[in-house]
Design a protein around this motif. Structure first.
Motif, PDB file in Angstrom:
ATOM      1  N   MET A   1     -12.267  -5.047  23.209  1.00  0.00           N
ATOM      2  CA  MET A   1     -12.627  -4.463  22.594  1.00  0.00           C
ATOM      3  C   MET A   1     -11.968  -3.976  21.260  1.00  0.00           C
ATOM      4  SD  MET A   1     -12.748  -0.592  23.483  1.00  0.00           S
ATOM      5  CE  MET A   1     -11.375   0.637  23.975  1.00  0.00           C
TER       6      MET A   1
ATOM      7  N   GLU B   1      -7.993  -5.334  17.689  1.00  0.00           N
ATOM      8  CA  GLU B   1      -8.988  -5.543  19.156  1.00  0.00           C
ATOM      9  C   GLU B   1      -8.017  -5.118  20.365  1.00  0.00           C
ATOM     10  OE1 GLU B   1     -10.540  -9.142  21.459  1.00  0.00           O
ATOM     11  OE2 GLU B   1      -9.641  -9.860  19.487  1.00  0.00           O
TER      12      GLU B   1
ATOM     13  N   LYS C   1      -9.640  -3.396  26.709  1.00  0.00           N
ATOM     14  CA  LYS C   1     -11.119  -2.732  27.198  1.00  0.00           C
ATOM     15  C   LYS C   1     -10.802  -0.643  28.569  1.00  0.00           C
ATOM     16  CE  LYS C   1     -15.846  -2.863  28.915  1.00  0.00           C
ATOM     17  NZ  LYS C   1     -16.870  -4.205  30.112  1.00  0.00           N
TER      18      LYS C   1
ATOM     19  N   ASP D   1     -10.798   1.284  32.077  1.00  0.00           N
ATOM     20  CA  ASP D   1     -11.713   0.939  32.980  1.00  0.00           C
ATOM     21  C   ASP D   1     -12.025   1.841  33.412  1.00  0.00           C
ATOM     22  OD1 ASP D   1     -11.457  -1.851  34.068  1.00  0.00           O
ATOM     23  OD2 ASP D   1      -9.651  -2.324  33.818  1.00  0.00           O
TER      24      ASP D   1
ATOM     25  N   LYS E   1     -20.630   2.434  27.272  1.00  0.00           N
ATOM     26  CA  LYS E   1     -20.768   1.413  25.671  1.00  0.00           C
ATOM     27  C   LYS E   1     -20.864   1.963  24.985  1.00  0.00           C
ATOM     28  CE  LYS E   1     -22.274  -2.818  24.227  1.00  0.00           C
ATOM     29  NZ  LYS E   1     -22.938  -2.550  23.216  1.00  0.00           N
TER      30      LYS E   1
ATOM     31  N   GLN F   1     -15.132   0.505  21.526  1.00  0.00           N
ATOM     32  CA  GLN F   1     -16.337  -0.117  21.671  1.00  0.00           C
ATOM     33  C   GLN F   1     -16.771   0.661  22.940  1.00  0.00           C
ATOM     34  OE1 GLN F   1     -15.610  -4.516  20.818  1.00  0.00           O
ATOM     35  NE2 GLN F   1     -17.276  -4.109  19.734  1.00  0.00           N
ATOM     36  N   PHE F   2     -16.054   1.041  23.586  1.00  0.00           N
ATOM     37  CA  PHE F   2     -15.914   2.224  24.943  1.00  0.00           C
ATOM     38  C   PHE F   2     -14.955   2.877  24.776  1.00  0.00           C
ATOM     39  CE2 PHE F   2     -17.280  -2.794  25.679  1.00  0.00           C
ATOM     40  CZ  PHE F   2     -18.673  -2.956  26.546  1.00  0.00           C
TER      41      PHE F   2
END
Length: 338
Positions: free
Chosen positions: A1, A19, A22, A24, A33, A97-98
């Protein structure tokens, strides 16, 4: 992400979109999101290396986010489902993004509200709500002096003071900002740059002063704060924009008014074990029950978040420069790419 990032402390030019992995969701956590986040002065301080995230928190910038539920960690109670629109106060990680959030710290996005508008709520409104109700114990009819009245917290505090049937008085640095605070419901406003706000406050209150001061400024205002604080008043410090070093007989003057000083930092609570998390969860629950319904149409008095401007995540450096110029009225929001 993708996420807002910087490799070493410094100016806005150090920021870029990077980048990263992401996250968990862990036990009792929800994966969100993110559609929009918002900028806070804590982000500027963190970028300069002066305000590290709490232990265990993400080192990605962003203290709030709005988006939709994208995943559920083990042990979630079932109060949220995939696709729910949610917003949250965070100890970090919102400008990505998350982000993962403990399920008890999520709030539903009010009906008819966009993600951009919702992103302007969590940090400012929860901070103002906590300062007024959990710390200041505001009562009907009390007078509340709000410094930086046109800031995100300031504009939220004005409306929440009105909701509590108390009287909001503000300071700000330009006529434009004072006009915005009046439109938000401030009963009076004074320009701290060209007039003695303590004299004006005493004049407005017919010499009795204010019962509560919400102060994010610190050192430069301390004498004037004490001048216009009422007997048994509560002075609540939640920021130090002008520094924290005081020269003068603060304690004697405080004692003479039987006044009290309270301090509060909301960010550090969200990742604290047990007590800190429970207090944050209690704050979120109280705000959701008592204030959140007033953001929806048909629930008077209406509460409204104020968005000053919107920047895409790849322009994060420009957003920081805009906040450093101190011209924004309300929140600067960061739109997160799909």
């Amino acid at each position: 992400m993708f996420a807002a990032y910087f490799d070493c402390p410094g100016g806005p030019e150090n920021l870029y979109m990077k980048e990263v992995m992401k996250p968990d969701p862990g036990e009792g956590e929800v994966l969100v999101k993110v559609s929009a986040s918002a900028l806070n002065r804590a982000d500027l301080l963190q970028r300069r290396g002066k305000y590290p995230p709490p232990k265990g928190a993400s080192d990605i910038l962003g203290l709030e986010a709005a988006g939709s539920v994208a995943g559920l960690g083990p042990g979630c109670s079932g109060r949220w489902k995939i696709g729910d629109g949610v917003m949250a106060l965070l100890p970090g990680g919102g400008q990505a993004q998350f982000v993962t959030v403990p399920e008890g710290l999520l709030m539903p996005i009010p009906k008819d509200m966009t993600f951009i508008q919702a992103a302007a709520i969590p940090e400012a409104w929860l901070t103002a709500f906590q300062l007024l109700h959990f710390v200041g114990k505001v009562q009907e009819g009390e007078r509340v002096l709000i410094h930086a009245g046109a800031s995100g917290v300031g504009m939220a505090a004005i409306q929440l003071v009105r909701l509590a049937k108390a009287i909001p008085i503000v300071t700000a640095g330009t006529q434009e900002k004072l006009e915005a605070t009046a439109n938000a419901g401030a009963a009076a406003g004074f320009n701290y740059k060209n007039e003695d706000f303590s004299e004006k406050v005493l004049e407005f209150t017919q010499g009795s002063g204010v019962d509560i001061i919400l102060d994010c400024v610190g050192a430069s205002h301390w004498e004037k704060n004490l001048n216009c604080l009422s007997t048994d008043g509560r002075w609540i410090i939640y920021g130090l924009l002008s520094g924290g070093e005081v020269h003068g007989d603060l304690l004697a003057r405080l004692l003479s008014k039987r006044a009290s000083i309270h301090t509060s930092l909301l960010r550090s609570r969200a990742k604290e074990a047990s007590t800190g998390y429970k207090q944050c969860e209690r704050l979120v629950r109280a705000f959701t029950e008592e204030a959140l319904p007033h953001f929806s149409r048909g629930a008077p008095p209406r509460l409204q978040p104020l968005v000053d401007s919107v920047y895409p995540l790849h322009a994060i450096a420009e957003a920081h420069r805009a906040m450093e110029e101190n011209k924004n009225i309300g929140k600067i929001v960061i739109e997160i790419p799909v």
